[in-house]
Write an enzyme that holds these catalytic residues in place. Structure first.
Site: not given
Length: 628
Positions: A284, A370, A398
């Protein structure tokens, strides 16, 4: 000349005309362009810097858009957007009327599937790959998924299903940016990746399988030997068991490795060798030292100077609702050792950084899962603990089945701290918290609270924690009106609203505005101009029915005000009760319209929806002629 290669790329066709030797230079130009562009618009930076070489290699090797690229989540798709004809539109990124921060089918033929919620790419790509086979076309579907998104059950459901089709033209690219590039990802591993993805390896393996099929015990022994041998070099056994040919890990910033490996993988997929799994390792923020050093800070920055980096503001800022929640959570945990905090991979976004430091044994980040987060909370509640699930409104969708079946049906005391309620701005429709009031209020046993400001948010969180039933407190992104929050843990009366202003109009002209959430303040702003009663309802469920009866007897019309969809929302709840009580008065429902709200400045979007003070006033004047 600055960006001399990049400015020649109007589509992947132009990219494929470049020589392989040109690609590293293009990558440097593209990375510089992304840094300069995002510094002017804000957006996702660290993740996009990590996928520059990958985006180049994918469009260089595959015949896009005929071959389909599906970028999971979309946080990593900026280089893809730039290479597919949207370079000159990047200055409009995430702005009203501009291009989206995520892949979007209506925006480009190269955005083959709209993504912004994670872990959907493999399922979508599998659907496309099966469609190619059904239609008899020679195409490949490529899912690019991050290591974080692989923690979601949906990704593994798709892998499990895809692996049963031995000739499926599907490629999964795992962009692993959470680990450092280890020594194993070097010259030896590059050689192994090429070998394992090449025709020689595939043909040799098929030939040996054919010979050993005459002696099943030897075949089984050879299969196990191969698995163990590969396992010593690559962590791919689990993906092989799913039915994928695993290749990697390889350096995702090394174009000399990426391009030939992708070419080999593409040939295997097109030649009917079944689903392929390519594991690449990236970093990243790669190529921008400040983002490499702190990829979380540079994950989604606002505008900044690329030379100086992100600077902390010296001006005092109003507390955001997320910060109010984070402070309350620590204070409540100090007062009650039963409190457990849960987040599905949103520690920073949901305000849990300080809580994790202070209460590490009572903090759970369950990853992008979730459904698991909600049922895990239910299990904790069964054993007498008091779980608080910190979750965005759009992500709670979700876990809806678990919310109904595992929490509400069993009437378990789980608190849902619902962040990003209402319009969210630059992230647009995929992240808007537009639907939580309707999808929560229809569930039995559920308590729903809508604080108007920072102090009331703290009070209602304390109230929710003391309720021995499922409860939800919804609050928006950003700061409120600047109300100071008291340090005490104050509880408000359950199901009770508050009259903030009383009209002085004569009978026949008395109108009351029922406010749910932060829209109380624009209502108070216009109240003096119109002379109306204003009520802070606080609770969607249970409604303050006594107050509604009182208001119905003393007023001649109603207005409901909420920052969620009108259909099935808080206003609808009020109408249902009034009709049941045989109170029939004119009623105006104001809220989000029956459409997906695009990305843009939140204040401008609220104005377009008629939910600023002037818009609310205009709607009231139109409905009730006595104000004209």
């Amino acid at each position: 000349m600055h960006n001399q290669l990049l400015h020649r790329i109007e589509s992947p066709d132009d990219l494929r005309k470049l020589s392989r030797d040109d690609l590293p230079k293009l990558a440097r130009e593209l990375r510089t362009f992304i840094i300069e562009s995002v510094s002017q618009t804000g957006g996702h930076l660290s993740s996009n810097l990590g996928t520059v070489e990958l985006a180049i290699a994918l469009h260089y090797v595959f015949q896009t858009p005929n071959d389909r690229l599906i970028w999971d989540v979309g946080h990593q798709s900026y280089a893809h957007k730039i290479l597919t004809g949207r370079r000159d539109q990047m200055h409009t990124l995430r702005k009203l009327g501009g291009i989206s921060g995520f892949p979007r089918r209506s925006e480009s033929s190269y955005d083959t599937f709209g993504t912004a919620h994670s872990s959907t790419s493999i399922s979508a790509a599998m659907g496309m790959a099966r469609a190619f086979q059904t239609k008899g076309t020679k195409q490949v579907a490529v899912a690019i998924i991050g290591d974080g998104a692989m923690s979601a059950g949906m990704a593994f459901e798709a892998l499990n299903n895809a692996g049963i089709y031995p000739d499926l033209p599907l490629i999964v690219v795992l962009n692993d940016n959470d680990m450092a590039i280890s020594p194993a990802v070097g010259a030896l591993n590059r050689y192994l990746a090429r070998l394992m993805s090449g025709r020689f390896y595939a043909n040799t393996k098929k030939g040996i399988d054919s010979v050993l099929s005459l002696a099943p015990p030897l075949r089984e022994f050879a299969k196990r030997l191969e698995e163990h041998a590969k396992g010593m070099v690559v962590p791919g056994t689990i993906f092989e068991e799913f039915g994928f040919n695993y290749i990697g890990p390889i350096d995702g910033h090394d174009l000399d490795s990426l391009v030939p490996t992708l070419q080999n993988v593409m040939r295997l997929a097109l030649d009917g060798e079944g689903p392929q799994f390519l594991h690449i390792v990236t970093k990243k923020g790669h190529g921008y030292k400040l983002a490499e050093a702190d990829p979380i800070l540079y994950h989604g920055p606002g505008k900044f100077d690329p030379l100086l980096g992100i600077q902390s503001s010296s001006a005092p800022l109003k507390k955001t609702f997320t910060q109010v929640f984070g402070d309350w959570l620590c204070d409540q945990a100090s007062a009650d050792e039963r409190l457990i905090a849960i987040t599905p991979a949103m520690r920073e976004g949901s305000g849990l950084v300080e809580f994790e430091k202070r209460f590490p044994k009572r903090y759970y980040d369950v990853g992008i899962a979730e459904q698991h987060a909600v049922t895990f909370a239910a299990g904790l509640a069964c054993e007498g603990l008091k779980p608080v699930v910190a979750i965005y409104s759009t992500f709670l969708q979700r876990g809806y089945d678990q919310l109904i079946h595992d929490v509400a049906l069993q009437d378990l005391p789980v608190v849902f701290a619902i962040d990003r309620a209402g319009i969210v701005g630059a992230d647009g429709a995929t992240h808007a918290g537009a639907f939580d009031i309707p999808y929560l209020r229809c569930i039995p046993n559920m308590f729903i609270m809508t604080p108007a400001d920072e102090q009331e948010c703290r009070q209602l969180l304390s109230t929710a924690f003391m309720i021995d039933h499922p409860s939800a407190v919804r609050y928006p992104r950003g700061a409120g009106v600047g109300k100071t929050t008291a340090s005490k843990l104050e509880i408000l009366p359950i199901g009770r609203g508050k009259i903030e202003r009383v009209t002085q109009q004569a009978a026949g002209n008395r109108i009351v505005i029922l406010c749910f959430g932060t829209l109380l303040y624009p209502a108070l702003e216009l109240a003096n101009r119109l002379d109306v009663t204003v009520v802070n309802m606080r609770f969607v469920k249970p409604l303050d029915e006594d107050l509604l009866l009182e208001l119905g007897q003393g007023h001649d019309g109603f207005v409901s005000l909420e920052d969620g969809v009108i259909a099935g929302g808080a206003g609808s709840a009020c109408i249902e009760f009034l009709v049941k009580s045989n109170i029939y008065k004119p009623f105006l429902q104001l809220g989000l319209p029956d459409q997906f709200i695009d990305h843009g400045d939140p204040a401008k979007l609220m104005e377009q929806c008629g939910l600023d003070a002037n818009g609310i006033e205009m709607s009231i004047r139109k409905k009730y002629p006595q104000f004209n």
